[in-house]
Write a protein that holds these residues in place. Structure first.
Motif, mmCIF file in Angstrom:
data_model
loop_
_atom_site.group_PDB
_atom_site.id
_atom_site.type_symbol
_atom_site.label_atom_id
_atom_site.label_comp_id
_atom_site.label_asym_id
_atom_site.label_seq_id
_atom_site.Cartn_x
_atom_site.Cartn_y
_atom_site.Cartn_z
ATOM 1 N N SER A 23 9.512 -5.842 -10.827
ATOM 2 C CA SER A 23 8.183 -5.465 -10.456
ATOM 3 C C SER A 23 8.047 -4.008 -10.312
ATOM 4 N N GLN A 57 -8.086 -6.621 -10.393
ATOM 5 C CA GLN A 57 -8.388 -5.350 -10.119
ATOM 6 C C GLN A 57 -8.993 -4.637 -11.477
ATOM 7 N N ILE A 68 0.244 -0.894 -6.999
ATOM 8 C CA ILE A 68 -0.265 -1.820 -5.854
ATOM 9 C C ILE A 68 0.072 -3.327 -6.293
ATOM 10 N N THR A 69 -0.384 -3.647 -7.466
ATOM 11 C CA THR A 69 -0.258 -4.998 -7.742
ATOM 12 C C THR A 69 1.099 -5.477 -7.853
ATOM 13 N N SER A 70 2.087 -4.288 -8.309
ATOM 14 C CA SER A 70 3.801 -4.804 -8.099
ATOM 15 C C SER A 70 4.023 -5.092 -6.758
ATOM 16 N N LEU A 71 3.373 -4.298 -5.871
ATOM 17 C CA LEU A 71 3.928 -4.170 -4.381
ATOM 18 C C LEU A 71 3.522 -5.460 -3.768
ATOM 19 N N LEU A 72 2.174 -5.846 -4.007
ATOM 20 C CA LEU A 72 1.563 -6.950 -3.555
ATOM 21 C C LEU A 72 2.339 -8.150 -3.919
ATOM 22 N N THR A 73 3.021 -8.224 -5.361
ATOM 23 C CA THR A 73 3.852 -9.178 -5.656
ATOM 24 C C THR A 73 4.793 -9.497 -5.016
ATOM 25 N N CYS A 109 5.765 -8.539 -2.017
ATOM 26 C CA CYS A 109 5.592 -9.140 -0.638
ATOM 27 C C CYS A 109 5.250 -10.522 -0.814
ATOM 28 N N LEU A 110 4.368 -11.131 -1.666
ATOM 29 C CA LEU A 110 3.879 -12.555 -1.925
ATOM 30 C C LEU A 110 5.369 -13.220 -2.429
ATOM 31 N N GLY A 127 -3.326 -10.756 -10.340
ATOM 32 C CA GLY A 127 -3.440 -9.462 -9.627
ATOM 33 C C GLY A 127 -4.319 -8.428 -10.563
#
Length: 509
Positions: A154, A104, A123-128, A130-131, A100
């Motif tokens: 995260s 970016q 944003i990368t932490s939140l997407l991680t 969610c994944l 991620g």
């Protein structure tokens, strides 16, 4: 005219146009002082810089995992959830984070601004998260402790990683191996200012070796600081200096030269960093694109978003309410100390200019002797040196009016804590331009319209960018930059940086 003659004429035309442009090219602004160029620093591809930033991110991830593991173990009073499945999950989490961050652009030569970098981290932490949540939901047998650990780590990473990166840049940025060597193309005022700015701000990671520019005559070469040669010599210059990246900072009046520089095989330059003519525009959050087969930048003005302004106000109220409760013992202690330091009121207020030019009274803990305005008037009338210092930026480095407790609370900015009341009333914000008095409106000139477009702040770019070590003109530029590029991410970056500035007392007196 024969085809051979037409071909010869077509070959001469670009050279003739280039020579004509050389003849009208303005000389370097002689008002710019000439200084000795720095020796060549950095590396060709900048891999040590990338490696150390990756290491900083690894440390941030490990910090998050460690803190999360300790917290979950303490909460559950057991370490039984740590097993091979948890370890494999942690490895997958680390890989997802790096993918991620790489996507970016956090490891490229042209590094992001701190506020944009913070946004990428969050944003990368939140997407991680969610994944991982989706994967964990479909994986039987994974403990709840492992899930909680990765989610918490995260969140820790998003706030620890920018701190680690800042420390790395401040320390490694002074070394010779830090950064990537670049050539500045364009010896006009823009090129010279770019060259000197990169020399001064080595932590950015672009280390200029010199300037390439066509000039009027050999004598004028001496006017260009760090001059390496002309455009046609760029291939040899790049090879001799082991450089594959150039920063194009030419005047916008010479677009033909700009196209020629990049279109002719790049002159041995693989990577071009083009500085567009965007001064005074909201460029911090700009994104590159294409319109009508031409390169374009998409920009937006965050101040025109009603939702963002409502969110900013809600954020202010939440922080002020919580901060007032936590800081109440400190507020009481300072109030008692002010009362004991000298006779007079505990608080001091002064009329300031707020949003849309509205007047309000900004509150502070009193840090000066009573009747300080009259004392200042008498001092300035007697001492021309102090008067000149005051007229420069309305500050005195060794102000004789300040009390003993005043010196402490001013250096730590604790004297401004009563402005939490101004924020509660909506007269100020947590982050914004420094509130000015009416006499300063004239000094802002054309920038006053931008200042009056936002609510002044308890802290801002000026407070985290040198504070009293900067000039008044620089302070105005900081305010204008903030208004043009405002966003909640920029506010969050300034708030986090303010904690560092207060603890280290940077630029305070």
């Amino acid at each position: 005219m024969t085809p051979e003659e037409l071909g010869a004429l077509s070959e001469r035309t670009p050279r003739l146009r280039s020579q004509q442009q050389k003849s009208i090219r303005p000389k370097v602004d002689e008002s710019l002082p000439v200084s000795t160029p720095l020796p060549s620093r950095g590396t060709r591809n900048g891999w040590p810089t990338t490696a150390i930033l990756v290491l900083a991110d690894v440390c941030a991830i490990l910090t998050g995992l460690t803190m999360a593991a300790i917290g979950v173990a303490w909460f559950r009073d057991a370490w039984g959830w740590l097993n091979m499945d948890s370890a494999r999950l942690a490895i997958g989490y680390t890989a997802a984070m790096f993918l991620g961050l790489q996507a970016q652009g956090l490891y490229r030569s042209l590094q992001l601004r701190p506020a944009a970098e913070l946004r990428v981290m969050v944003i990368t932490s939140l997407l991680t998260i969610c994944l991982l949540g989706t994967i964990l939901f479909a994986m039987p047998g994974v403990s709840e402790g492992a899930c909680a650990c990765l989610i918490f780590s995260s969140l820790v990473f998003a706030f620890v990683a920018p701190l680690y990166r800042a420390v790395v840049r401040l320390t490694a940025g002074r070394t010779n191996w830090w950064g990537k060597r670049v050539i500045i193309v364009g010896g006009s005022r823009r090129g010279l200012l770019t060259y000197r700015w990169l020399q001064k701000h080595s932590s950015i990671g672009l280390r200029p070796v010199g300037i390439v520019e066509d000039v009027l005559s050999p004598a004028s070469c001496q006017e260009i600081e760090g001059y390496l040669g002309q455009f046609d010599d760029l291939t040899e210059i790049a090879a001799e200096n082991h450089v594959d990246t150039a920063v194009l900072a030419m005047s916008p009046h010479f677009d033909d030269d700009t196209r020629r520089m990049i279109s002719r095989g790049g002159f041995g330059i693989r990577h071009w960093i083009v500085i567009p003519e965007s001064q005074g525009m909201p460029h911090l959050w700009a994104t590159a694109g294409e319109v009508a087969a031409q390169p374009a930048l998409a920009m937006h003005v965050g101040l025109l978003s009603p939702l963002a302004l409502v969110t900013k106000r809600a954020f202010d109220m939440a922080i002020v309410t919580l901060g007032s409760l936590l800081a109440s013992p400190l507020l009481i202690f300072i109030a008692v100390a002010v009362r004991l330091s000298s006779p007079g009121p505990i608080f001091y207020s002064q009329e300031r200019v707020g949003r849309h030019g509205r007047r309000f009274r900004a509150w502070k803990f009193r840090s000066m002797v009573p009747n300080a305005d009259q004392v200042l008037k008498d001092l300035l009338a007697k001492d021309p040196v102090l008067r000149a210092e005051w007229e420069a930026d309305h500050k005195l480095k060794n102000d004789p009016r300040i009390t003993w407790i005043g010196r402490i609370i001013r250096k730590t900015s604790l004297d401004e804590l009563p402005q939490l009341w101004n924020i509660f009333r909506g007269e100020m914000s947590l982050v914004g331009p420094r509130p000015i008095v009416h006499a300063e409106v004239e000094k802002y000139g054309e920038y006053y319209e931008q200042y009056a477009a936002v609510t002044p702040g308890l802290t801002g770019l000026w407070q985290i960018s040198g504070r009293n070590k900067t000039t008044y003109e620089q302070r105005i530029e900081f305010d204008a930059y903030y208004v043009r590029n405002w966003s909640l991410w920029l506010d969050l970056h300034i708030l986090v940086s303010t904690v560092r500035v207060v603890l280290l007392r940077e630029g305070a007196f």
